[in-house]
Write an enzyme that holds these catalytic residues in place. Structure first.
Site, short mmCIF file in Angstrom:
data_model
loop_
_atom_site.label_atom_id
_atom_site.label_comp_id
_atom_site.label_asym_id
_atom_site.label_seq_id
_atom_site.Cartn_x
_atom_site.Cartn_y
_atom_site.Cartn_z
N CYS A 7 29.87 33.71 39.04
CA CYS A 7 29.85 33.91 37.59
C CYS A 7 28.72 33.04 37.03
CB CYS A 7 31.21 33.61 36.95
SG CYS A 7 31.68 31.87 36.89
N CYS A 12 35.00 28.97 35.38
CA CYS A 12 36.08 29.84 34.89
C CYS A 12 36.34 30.99 35.84
CB CYS A 12 35.76 30.38 33.49
SG CYS A 12 35.67 29.14 32.19
N ARG A 13 35.55 32.05 35.72
CA ARG A 13 35.83 33.28 36.47
C ARG A 13 35.69 33.12 37.98
NH1 ARG A 13 31.72 37.02 33.37
NH2 ARG A 13 30.61 35.03 33.42
N SER A 14 34.59 32.55 38.43
CA SER A 14 34.42 32.51 39.89
C SER A 14 35.40 31.58 40.59
CB SER A 14 32.96 32.23 40.28
OG SER A 14 32.48 31.04 39.74
N ASP A 124 34.00 36.92 30.37
CA ASP A 124 33.98 35.47 30.39
C ASP A 124 34.97 34.93 29.36
OD1 ASP A 124 33.40 32.77 30.54
OD2 ASP A 124 31.23 33.04 30.40
#
Length: 162
Positions: A7, A12-14, A124
């Site tokens: 990300c 956050c996302r990864s 995100d």
């Protein structure tokens, strides 16, 4: 097999994607056969723990990502990993810019690569609230489940033979 979830900042996302994938893989016949890591296309958060909201979201789903640390995607990641799985098109473009020409085919959008058809991007959640983190988690969890199915079922995955 080695998978890298990517990300923007790797907070956050990864890391949530890495956690969701690891948890699913550990509970599957793929345990011990697939390695998962994460990285960000930007280096702003290098060495930092995931966002506390991401940690809390993953924890609510029984996954501990608190020990992960952000790192920036490097061109040699394309040599070390079999698949570079990006959260959104912008990060895919950034990843491809780092890819050696012979390894460009390793980069893809995570959700479509996993076989998710109802979404192509993991949004995100950084500027949002708990509901945004939960939405991203639900997509990442669905992707993790689909990745396990994909790698378990396909003879060309390199994991499970014919």
């Amino acid at each position: 097999m080695k998978l890298l979830v990517v990300c923007l900042g790797n907070i956050c996302r990864s890391p949530m994607g890495e956690g969701a994938l690891r948890a699913r893989i550990e509970r599957s016949p793929l345990a011990g056969r697939v390695e998962v890591d994460s990285a960000g296309t930007a280096g702003w958060h290098r060495g930092k723990a995931p966002d506390p909201r991401a940690v809390a979201c993953a924890r609510r789903h029984g996954v501990d990502i608190s020990g992960l640390r952000a790192r920036q995607l490097q061109s040699d990641d394309f040599l070390r990993f079999d698949h570079i799985l990006c959260a959104d098109p912008d990060n895919l473009d950034e990843a491809l810019a780092l890819a050696p020409p012979q390894a460009r085919g390793k980069a893809a959008l995570l959700l479509p690569w996993a076989g998710i058809t109802h979404a192509s991007t993991v949004p995100d959640p950084y500027y949002g609230g708990d509901a945004d983190f939960e939405h991203s988690w639900s997509l990442l969890e669905a992707a993790a489940e689909a990745v396990v199915r994909r790698l378990s079922a396909r003879p060309d995955s390199g994991i499970i033979g014919p």
